[in-house]
Design an enzyme around this catalytic site. Structure first.
Site, PDB file in Angstrom:
ATOM      1  N   LYS A  87       0.863  -1.185   0.000  1.00 31.79           N
ATOM      2  CA  LYS A  87       0.000   0.000   0.000  1.00 31.79           C
ATOM      3  C   LYS A  87       0.902   1.239   0.000  1.00 31.79           C
ATOM      4  O   LYS A  87       1.748   1.406   0.889  1.00 31.79           O
ATOM      5  CB  LYS A  87      -0.883  -0.038   1.241  1.00 31.79           C
ATOM      6  CG  LYS A  87      -2.208   0.666   1.072  1.00 31.79           C
ATOM      7  CD  LYS A  87      -3.095   0.336   2.263  1.00 31.79           C
ATOM      8  CE  LYS A  87      -4.421   1.047   2.185  1.00 31.79           C
ATOM      9  NZ  LYS A  87      -5.169   0.909   3.436  1.00 31.79           N
TER      10      LYS A  87
HETATM   11  O1  G3P Z   1      -9.278   1.933   4.143  1.00 33.46           O
HETATM   12  C1  G3P Z   1      -9.021   3.226   4.618  1.00 33.46           C
HETATM   13  C2  G3P Z   1      -9.690   3.417   5.914  1.00 33.46           C
HETATM   14  O2  G3P Z   1      -9.085   2.674   6.913  1.00 33.46           O
HETATM   15  C3  G3P Z   1      -9.884   4.810   6.341  1.00 33.46           C
HETATM   16  O3  G3P Z   1     -11.080   4.796   6.986  1.00 33.46           O
HETATM   17  O4  G3P Z   1     -12.780   5.584   8.508  1.00 33.46           O
HETATM   18  O5  G3P Z   1     -10.363   6.232   8.853  1.00 33.46           O
HETATM   19  O6  G3P Z   1     -11.680   7.199   6.977  1.00 33.46           O
HETATM   20  P1  G3P Z   1     -11.495   6.025   7.890  1.00 33.46           P
END
Ligand code: G3P
Length: 218
Positions: A87
């Protein structure tokens, strides 16, 4: 559509795997920190533990922001397990790194994508996956699902093979919307996946079936 779980929590990964519909896992440095995993050796061991649980791709994120550092990290990470996908953040050196890794047949997931232009660069560099963060766009009053639709249309029109991995999914309805928008993958928290199971008519219907059965068979 493939389902990935977006967590570094081994119990949640096991629960999703046992459901039988899991195709992979995404992690990021925040998710690793949430589980209290620190230090290179522990982080690497954790990635290996995740790969032992699931059959599909497991995204492991680099923390370097320069080309040489990203490549050095990627080369160590891919040796951990064949399921590892690197990633890489959507920055200038990240695009260079994706191009380089693609040339070495190392699979990548371009993360922190918030625009069609960024998705275009990721595809041109040869990313295996592109990760638009829909929840974080919604957070700033911008339609995250619309970005998924836009990227899917562009990739289909030009024939890019990069898979659209909808990320930053916050709830079950996001999954349905990403399905409708044509995403190849949705990476979701466990609760959002389990939310797909729920319908009150299923619960009341099952209750009635069992009550009728028990009337004659109790
Ligand atoms: O896959 C990316 C994710 O982990 C981010 O999620 O909820 O932190 O925006 P969030």
């Amino acid at each position: 559509m493939k389902f990935f779980i977006d967590t570094a929590n081994l119990e949640q990964i096991k629960e999703a795997q046992e459901l039988g519909v899991l195709d992979g896992v995404t992690t990021n440095p925040s998710l690793m920190a949430k589980e209290g995993i620190s230090g290179k050796e522990n982080i690497h061991n954790h990635y290996k533990a995740i790969c032992e649980i699931v059959d599909g791709d497991v995204s492991a994120e680099v923390i370097s922001t320069d080309f040489d550092g990203m490549i050095a990290e990627a080369e160590e990470l891919v040796k951990l397990h064949p399921q590892i996908v690197i990633k890489v953040p959507m920055i200038k050196d990240g695009i260079k790194a994706i191009k380089y890794l693609n040339g070495k047949n190392i699979r990548t997931n371009c993360t922190l994508v918030f625009s069609a232009g960024q998705a275009l660069l990721a595809a041109k560099a040869g990313a295996t996956y592109v990760s638009p963060f829909i929840g974080r766009l919604d957070d700033i009053s911008t339609d995250g699902v619309e970005l998924i639709r836009q990227i899917v249309d562009i990739y289909n029109y030009y024939g890019y093979e990069t898979q659209v991995l909808a990320a930053s999914i916050r709830h079950t309805m996001h999954i349905i919307q990403c399905l409708e928008a044509g995403a190849d993958v949705a990476t979701c928290p466990l609760n959002a996946i389990l939310g797909l199971l729920k319908h009150p008519l299923t619960d009341s219907g099952l209750e009635k079936f069992l009550a009728d059965y028990n009337k004659l068979n109790a």
